[in-house]
Motif scaffolding. Structure first.
Motif, PDB file in Angstrom:
ATOM      1  N   ASN A  15       2.012  30.734-103.309  1.00 34.56           N
ATOM      2  CA  ASN A  15       0.748  30.367-103.980  1.00 34.56           C
ATOM      3  C   ASN A  15       0.739  28.894-104.423  1.00 34.56           C
ATOM      4  O   ASN A  15       0.262  28.545-105.513  1.00 34.56           O
ATOM      5  CB  ASN A  15       0.516  31.289-105.189  1.00 34.56           C
ATOM      6  CG  ASN A  15      -0.931  31.329-105.621  1.00 34.56           C
ATOM      7  OD1 ASN A  15      -1.838  31.175-104.815  1.00 34.56           O
ATOM      8  ND2 ASN A  15      -1.143  31.518-106.907  1.00 34.56           N
ATOM      9  N   ALA A  16       1.260  28.023-103.558  1.00 32.19           N
ATOM     10  CA  ALA A  16       1.538  26.631-103.927  1.00 32.19           C
ATOM     11  C   ALA A  16       0.307  25.861-104.418  1.00 32.19           C
ATOM     12  O   ALA A  16       0.383  25.183-105.457  1.00 32.19           O
ATOM     13  CB  ALA A  16       2.159  25.903-102.736  1.00 32.19           C
ATOM     14  N   VAL A  17      -0.816  25.941-103.704  1.00 30.71           N
ATOM     15  CA  VAL A  17      -1.982  25.126-104.062  1.00 30.71           C
ATOM     16  C   VAL A  17      -2.458  25.463-105.480  1.00 30.71           C
ATOM     17  O   VAL A  17      -2.594  24.575-106.333  1.00 30.71           O
ATOM     18  CB  VAL A  17      -3.122  25.290-103.027  1.00 30.71           C
ATOM     19  CG1 VAL A  17      -4.433  24.710-103.561  1.00 30.71           C
ATOM     20  CG2 VAL A  17      -2.743  24.611-101.718  1.00 30.71           C
ATOM     21  N   ALA A  18      -2.705  26.721-105.740  1.00 27.78           N
ATOM     22  CA  ALA A  18      -3.241  27.133-107.050  1.00 27.78           C
ATOM     23  C   ALA A  18      -2.209  26.911-108.154  1.00 27.78           C
ATOM     24  O   ALA A  18      -2.554  26.401-109.239  1.00 27.78           O
ATOM     25  CB  ALA A  18      -3.669  28.589-107.012  1.00 27.78           C
ATOM     26  N   ASP A  19      -0.952  27.264-107.905  1.00 22.82           N
ATOM     27  CA  ASP A  19       0.070  27.109-108.952  1.00 22.82           C
ATOM     28  C   ASP A  19       0.293  25.639-109.282  1.00 22.82           C
ATOM     29  O   ASP A  19       0.526  25.289-110.449  1.00 22.82           O
ATOM     30  CB  ASP A  19       1.393  27.755-108.523  1.00 22.82           C
ATOM     31  CG  ASP A  19       1.346  29.274-108.612  1.00 22.82           C
ATOM     32  OD1 ASP A  19       0.279  29.811-108.970  1.00 22.82           O
ATOM     33  OD2 ASP A  19       2.371  29.922-108.326  1.00 22.82           O
ATOM     34  N   PHE A  20       0.207  24.769-108.270  1.00 23.08           N
ATOM     35  CA  PHE A  20       0.412  23.351-108.550  1.00 23.08           C
ATOM     36  C   PHE A  20      -0.740  22.779-109.362  1.00 23.08           C
ATOM     37  O   PHE A  20      -0.541  21.958-110.261  1.00 23.08           O
ATOM     38  CB  PHE A  20       0.625  22.552-107.258  1.00 23.08           C
ATOM     39  CG  PHE A  20       1.109  21.157-107.527  1.00 23.08           C
ATOM     40  CD1 PHE A  20       2.396  20.937-108.009  1.00 23.08           C
ATOM     41  CD2 PHE A  20       0.273  20.064-107.348  1.00 23.08           C
ATOM     42  CE1 PHE A  20       2.847  19.651-108.301  1.00 23.08           C
ATOM     43  CE2 PHE A  20       0.716  18.780-107.638  1.00 23.08           C
ATOM     44  CZ  PHE A  20       2.004  18.570-108.103  1.00 23.08           C
ATOM     45  N   ARG A  21      -1.957  23.219-109.055  1.00 25.95           N
ATOM     46  CA  ARG A  21      -3.111  22.725-109.821  1.00 25.95           C
ATOM     47  C   ARG A  21      -3.027  23.186-111.287  1.00 25.95           C
ATOM     48  O   ARG A  21      -3.436  22.466-112.198  1.00 25.95           O
ATOM     49  CB  ARG A  21      -4.422  23.140-109.150  1.00 25.95           C
ATOM     50  CG  ARG A  21      -4.638  22.305-107.868  1.00 25.95           C
ATOM     51  CD  ARG A  21      -5.826  22.755-107.075  1.00 25.95           C
ATOM     52  NE  ARG A  21      -7.107  22.391-107.654  1.00 25.95           N
ATOM     53  CZ  ARG A  21      -7.682  21.188-107.540  1.00 25.95           C
ATOM     54  NH1 ARG A  21      -7.063  20.212-106.907  1.00 25.95           N
ATOM     55  NH2 ARG A  21      -8.867  20.964-108.064  1.00 25.95           N
ATOM     56  N   THR A  22      -2.474  24.368-111.504  1.00 27.05           N
ATOM     57  CA  THR A  22      -2.245  24.820-112.886  1.00 27.05           C
ATOM     58  C   THR A  22      -1.198  23.938-113.559  1.00 27.05           C
ATOM     59  O   THR A  22      -1.361  23.531-114.715  1.00 27.05           O
ATOM     60  CB  THR A  22      -1.782  26.293-112.888  1.00 27.05           C
ATOM     61  OG1 THR A  22      -2.787  27.088-112.268  1.00 27.05           O
ATOM     62  CG2 THR A  22      -1.520  26.786-114.296  1.00 27.05           C
ATOM     63  N   LEU A  23      -0.145  23.602-112.824  1.00 32.33           N
ATOM     64  CA  LEU A  23       0.947  22.790-113.384  1.00 32.33           C
ATOM     65  C   LEU A  23       0.469  21.393-113.778  1.00 32.33           C
ATOM     66  O   LEU A  23       0.899  20.849-114.796  1.00 32.33           O
ATOM     67  CB  LEU A  23       2.085  22.672-112.357  1.00 32.33           C
ATOM     68  CG  LEU A  23       3.337  21.913-112.811  1.00 32.33           C
ATOM     69  CD1 LEU A  23       4.097  22.710-113.860  1.00 32.33           C
ATOM     70  CD2 LEU A  23       4.249  21.596-111.627  1.00 32.33           C
ATOM     71  N   ILE A  24      -0.430  20.796-112.970  1.00 28.59           N
ATOM     72  CA  ILE A  24      -0.840  19.411-113.266  1.00 28.59           C
ATOM     73  C   ILE A  24      -1.993  19.357-114.268  1.00 28.59           C
ATOM     74  O   ILE A  24      -2.151  18.357-114.950  1.00 28.59           O
ATOM     75  CB  ILE A  24      -1.164  18.588-111.993  1.00 28.59           C
ATOM     76  CG1 ILE A  24      -2.346  19.138-111.205  1.00 28.59           C
ATOM     77  CG2 ILE A  24       0.077  18.472-111.122  1.00 28.59           C
ATOM     78  CD1 ILE A  24      -2.706  18.292-109.972  1.00 28.59           C
TER      79      ILE A  24
END
Ligand code: CMP
Length: 138
Positions: free
Chosen positions: A80-89
């Protein structure tokens, strides 16, 4: 759902010495770095990367900023890289970014917002291929 996303640590965060800290946050959140390079975008290449925003009022400012100094580009792997990364940033505007997010910690304004994160699986692939040949993606 793809397991890869693309990111850039932008010229503001690079100039402020946050590259290592941001990469450490990315690793600690469970992302694996599968491509990484530091480079200085020309205005032409920055404009090409952000061509989708060409008609926006902030396009000129964005191109000037992104070609002002070195960046680090990376491809990241995680479920789930795209969504999880947007949450992280966090949100594009640091004033709206959640506590603990990369932009809350390091961004200074909506334009100079420390990091980029792809907004879809399709764009993640396009953006990763913009910076890295297949031989450079592990
Ligand atoms: P990014 O996620 O890299 O994608 C587009 C970029 O445009 C965004 O981060 C910001 O750096 C920039 N941007 C978006 N909205 C604005 C705005 N209102 N004013 C200036 N820059 C913006």
């Amino acid at each position: 759902m793809s397991n890869r996303t693309f990111t850039m640590i932008k010229p503001d965060a690079t100039a402020n010495g946050h590259t290592g800290a941001i990469l450490a946050i990315i690793n600690a959140a469970g992302f694996r770095i599968v491509a990484l390079k530091m480079l200085h975008l020309s205005a032409e290449k920055a404009g090409e990367f952000y061509a989708v925003h060409k008609e926006r009022p902030f396009y000129g400012e964005l191109v000037e900023f992104m070609s002002r100094g070195p960046i680090s580009a990376a491809i990241l792997e995680k479920e789930n890289a795209v969504a999880d990364f947007r949450t992280l940033i966090g949100a594009t505007n640091p004033a709206q970014a959640a506590e603990g997010t990369v932009r809350k910690l390091y961004a200074t304004s909506i334009g100079e917002n420390a990091v980029h994160g792809s907004d879809s699986d399709e764009n993640a692939a396009i953006e990763g291929d913009f910076f890295f040949s297949k031989l450079e993606q592990f």
